[in-house]
Scaffold this active site. Structure first.
Site: not given
Length: 427
Positions: A415, A258, A322-323, A356, A255
């Protein structure tokens, strides 16, 4: 990576802080570009493509010839790998289809809901140093399964004005209807407002840097939905002495590479393991082609020692990764206890990179703590639910008096009248 030993609860906010800019830092730039695209369309998009990507492109749309040529540029081995991933992603997302929900709430009153596809969706796929063609599989496959009529893809060109052939191959394979050579803020703006070339879409999907993330958030001001605020990638690993230090280090670095603004965190109850993982990171980092990028991400990252698995789980749910990788003899404790995470990976042989690419789950996930309120992309992300109801004479007689009373109590006479007129006609 910075080692932190038994931090107090009051320090968690500081040590878990993401290395991200605030929306205010970027918003002015995004608004300026959006304003130009609204007025000037393609010419504004071309202007900012030249400014940010260093290439002047006259025809923003990828041609059929370019797509056909790209297929020849891809090795048969890579094609097979992409097709395997496609098969698994299709299996997992096809299983998410649900039937119509029909309920008779009262005799004569039928209510049901049906899912309908979003007609026009836009996909943003980062290019640059890491052309994420795998994200096309994660987005275009569920979009096609959902029945979206238009699937528009934007991705930045290289310095020669070309798109990575793997991106074009995956897009064609997965049913993307139009592809454009546009990146960054200008891509989000083009799909938000529409230009002479680019169709306006109803919802935008896909990862990106902090500028893309803010652009997506601001797009919601113009009646365009987004998948989630997905920014720089992040990973948290909980590991104990039953884990393999080399595996843990490789996951953290997967990661970190990235981007410089990515963040990786390891939480453990074992100081010995933390030291072993730290050594492994140093050793593996030296062998990475993207070492310079990963090194910067590692500077934003943490190795955190806690006293117990209970404290670890509390910290993990506070961070909302996230992960989330679990490598522990107590894996069930973390599986059952995790509340805030985008996607969870369990055991020594479940690397995050499996999700991934090819296991079948979706890798477009909430970052920056948004897993506390957002889900990752799934089949429902490309659909909307419409409710229906049908009431018979018997049904309106049964629920009508209650409607009249409630409407009158709220002071909404029209109504009430809508029901009273019907009840009067029915005697």
């Amino acid at each position: 990576m910075k080692k932190i030993i038994n931090p107090s609860r009051s320090d968690w906010n500081e040590i878990l802080k993401r290395p991200t800019q605030t929306v205010a830092d970027i918003e002015q730039t995004v608004n300026q570009i959006f304003d130009e695209i609204k007025v000037k369309g393609d010419s504004a998009v071309s202007k900012y493509t030249e400014l940010f990507d260093g290439i002047r492109i006259e025809d923003l749309k990828v041609s059929e010839n370019e797509v056909a040529y790209a297929e020849k540029e891809i090795s048969e081995e890579l094609k097979s790998a992409i097709k395997l991933a496609k098969t698994n992603i299709e299996k997992f997302h096809s299983a998410q289809k649900t039937d119509r929900v029909l309920v008779q709430t009262t005799k004569g009153v039928s209510c049901w809901q049906e899912k309908k596809p979003i007609q026009k969706v836009g996909l943003y796929i980062p290019g640059g140093t890491a052309p994420l063609f795998s994200s096309i599989l994660m987005l275009a496959i569920p979009a096609r399964l959902a029945g979206c009529e238009e699937i528009v893809l934007c991705t930045p060109p290289d310095k020669e004005g070309n798109v990575n052939p793997a991106i074009l191959y995956a897009a064609e394979l997965c049913g993307v209807t139009q592809i454009f050579k546009i990146g960054g803020i200008q891509a989000i703006g083009a799909m938000t407002f529409g230009t002479e070339s680019v169709p306006q879409v109803y919802k935008i999907f896909g990862p990106g840097n902090q500028f893309v993330t803010v652009a997506k958030q601001l797009a919601t001001k113009y009646q365009v939905a987004i998948d989630m605020p997905a920014g720089p990638s992040e990973l948290l690993v909980f590991a104990d002495d039953t884990s393999n230090p080399a595996y843990v280090a490789s996951d953290l670095l997967s990661q970190a590479e990235h981007g410089a603004d990515s963040q990786v965190i390891m939480v453990s109850t074992s100081e010995k393991l933390i030291n072993l993982v730290s050594d492994e990171i140093g050793s593996q980092l030296d062998r990475l082609p993207r070492k310079a990028i990963a090194e910067k991400a590692v500077e934003n990252s943490r190795l955190i020692l806690v006293k117990s698995k209970e404290k670890a789980l509390e910290l993990i749910n506070e961070y909302g990764p996230e992960h989330f990788i679990i490598c522990s003899e107590n894996e069930d404790y973390f599986i059952n206890g995790v509340i805030n995470a985008g996607s969870v990976f369990i055991g020594n042989y479940t690397p995050e990179s499996a999700g991934d690419y090819a296991s079948g789950t979706n890798h477009t996930l909430p970052t920056n703590g948004y897993s506390k309120q957002y889900s990752g992309v799934n089949l429902d992300s490309f659909m909307k639910t419409i409710t229906f109801q049908k009431i018979t004479e018997e049904g309106i007689k049964k629920i009508g008096p209650s409607i009249e009373l409630m409407a009158e109590a709220e002071g909404l006479q029209a109504h009430k009248n809508a029901v009273s007129l019907r009840l009067k006609d029915l005697g």
